[in-house]
Design a protein around this motif. Sequence first.
Motif, PDB file in Angstrom:
ATOM      1  N   SER A 140      31.895  52.536  53.398  1.00  0.00           N
ATOM      2  CA  SER A 140      32.077  53.972  53.613  1.00  0.00           C
ATOM      3  C   SER A 140      31.023  54.751  52.842  1.00  0.00           C
ATOM      4  O   SER A 140      30.491  54.273  51.835  1.00  0.00           O
ATOM      5  CB  SER A 140      33.483  54.423  53.183  1.00  0.00           C
ATOM      6  N   ALA A 189      35.749  56.015  46.363  1.00  0.00           N
ATOM      7  CA  ALA A 189      36.071  56.163  47.781  1.00  0.00           C
ATOM      8  C   ALA A 189      35.447  57.446  48.306  1.00  0.00           C
ATOM      9  O   ALA A 189      34.944  58.270  47.543  1.00  0.00           O
ATOM     10  CB  ALA A 189      37.591  56.168  47.990  1.00  0.00           C
ATOM     11  N   GLY A 222      40.481  53.769  50.830  1.00  0.00           N
ATOM     12  CA  GLY A 222      39.420  53.361  49.918  1.00  0.00           C
ATOM     13  C   GLY A 222      39.797  52.120  49.124  1.00  0.00           C
ATOM     14  O   GLY A 222      38.972  51.221  48.918  1.00  0.00           O
ATOM     15  N   ARG A 226      38.048  48.300  49.375  1.00  0.00           N
ATOM     16  CA  ARG A 226      37.612  47.562  48.178  1.00  0.00           C
ATOM     17  C   ARG A 226      38.294  46.202  48.085  1.00  0.00           C
ATOM     18  O   ARG A 226      37.667  45.216  47.681  1.00  0.00           O
ATOM     19  CB  ARG A 226      37.872  48.396  46.925  1.00  0.00           C
ATOM     20  N   SER A 232      31.782  51.797  48.461  1.00  0.00           N
ATOM     21  CA  SER A 232      31.650  53.172  48.932  1.00  0.00           C
ATOM     22  C   SER A 232      30.528  53.821  48.140  1.00  0.00           C
ATOM     23  O   SER A 232      30.450  53.646  46.917  1.00  0.00           O
ATOM     24  CB  SER A 232      32.951  53.948  48.721  1.00  0.00           C
TER      25      SER A 232
END
Length: 364
Positions: A140, A189, A222, A226, A232
């Motif tokens: 992301s 995130a 987020g 992970r 991210s």
Amino acid sequence: MEPVSTSEEDRQLSGLNSKASRPDPVPLCSIVIPTYNGRAFLETCLNSIFRNLPAGRTWATEIIVVDDASTDDTVKWVAAHYPPVRLVCRPRNGGFCAAANAGLSAARGHFIQLLNNDTEVTPGWIEAGLAPFADPTVGSVAPLVLVRSDPGRVDSAGDAYTLAGWPTKRGHGQPAADWTERPLEDVFAASGSSAFYRAEAIRQVGGFDPLLGSYYEDVDLGFRLRWAGYRSVFNSRCRVLHEISATYDHAHPALQRRIARNAELVFWSNLPARHLAAAILPHAALLITQGGWRMARLRFIPFFLGKIDAVRSARSIHTRRKLRADLARSSIAPAHFPLRLGSFRDVLDHLRRPREHSARKHTP
């Protein structure tokens, strides 16, 4: 939670129109905009996208508006004024997560940007937002999100998460000039208001958790990215304007209760076991502080009821932790969780945060 589906059954449930089903070449990026009674915001958002899209087939995009059973004629208005936009029409209102997942199911791009309907993109945003995906471990990308009514201030420069269980927006309320020249850097995130995602990654981890409805859903996602080994990153050259909380009324008790519940669901479902022992005391201190703050503002009852709701969800929390463990076993890289201790600056940024836009809000 089941992975985001692209089945024909899901397409029919979402009310995907015929234009959305045509076999066009696969776009590089799908821009997904969930909306509920957001026609007043959409014109600014869509105009900015069409104005700033780069030319050429290399940057082929599709724009998807997911209408979550609006009553303000959003669907007719979009169809009449923006024919290139693909419409996904949900037959009944299901909240942000359900609408976002419907858009993810319909999206065909290699990458997906999720945009709030109260955002406005800027020149070069999509080029900068997609550039970090050249690294296959990036799941992301967080843009530099500026306050639309005050572009000299930051809404978010990516999200952080403290060991105590408090998610924070990096740079929230700070001068934009302090962030515009920041190098590409890892963050915990990306904020769901305007995040870019690798489509393969977001489907692998199951999209957004519909139980959360709205709020903390991007932090939860987020965490799961992970757990699956993805990173991210924040790119200050990708800039988006966002009207803070223009669509939800934070004074509504039901929303306060949901936020209080979701905070616990995210903390207990996602924090790695090796961190929990160190996190329990800071988390307890945070709860006491938050409870006292809300009691002073006569908002304690929704806060307390939300925590009770989380306790009642203990079984689902156990199931979610097992799903995170499954993601870790098939991760593309070792899971890494950059949890911060938090700082006094975070508290000040929260207290000095930009005012929320109160016009046209709806209750959850």
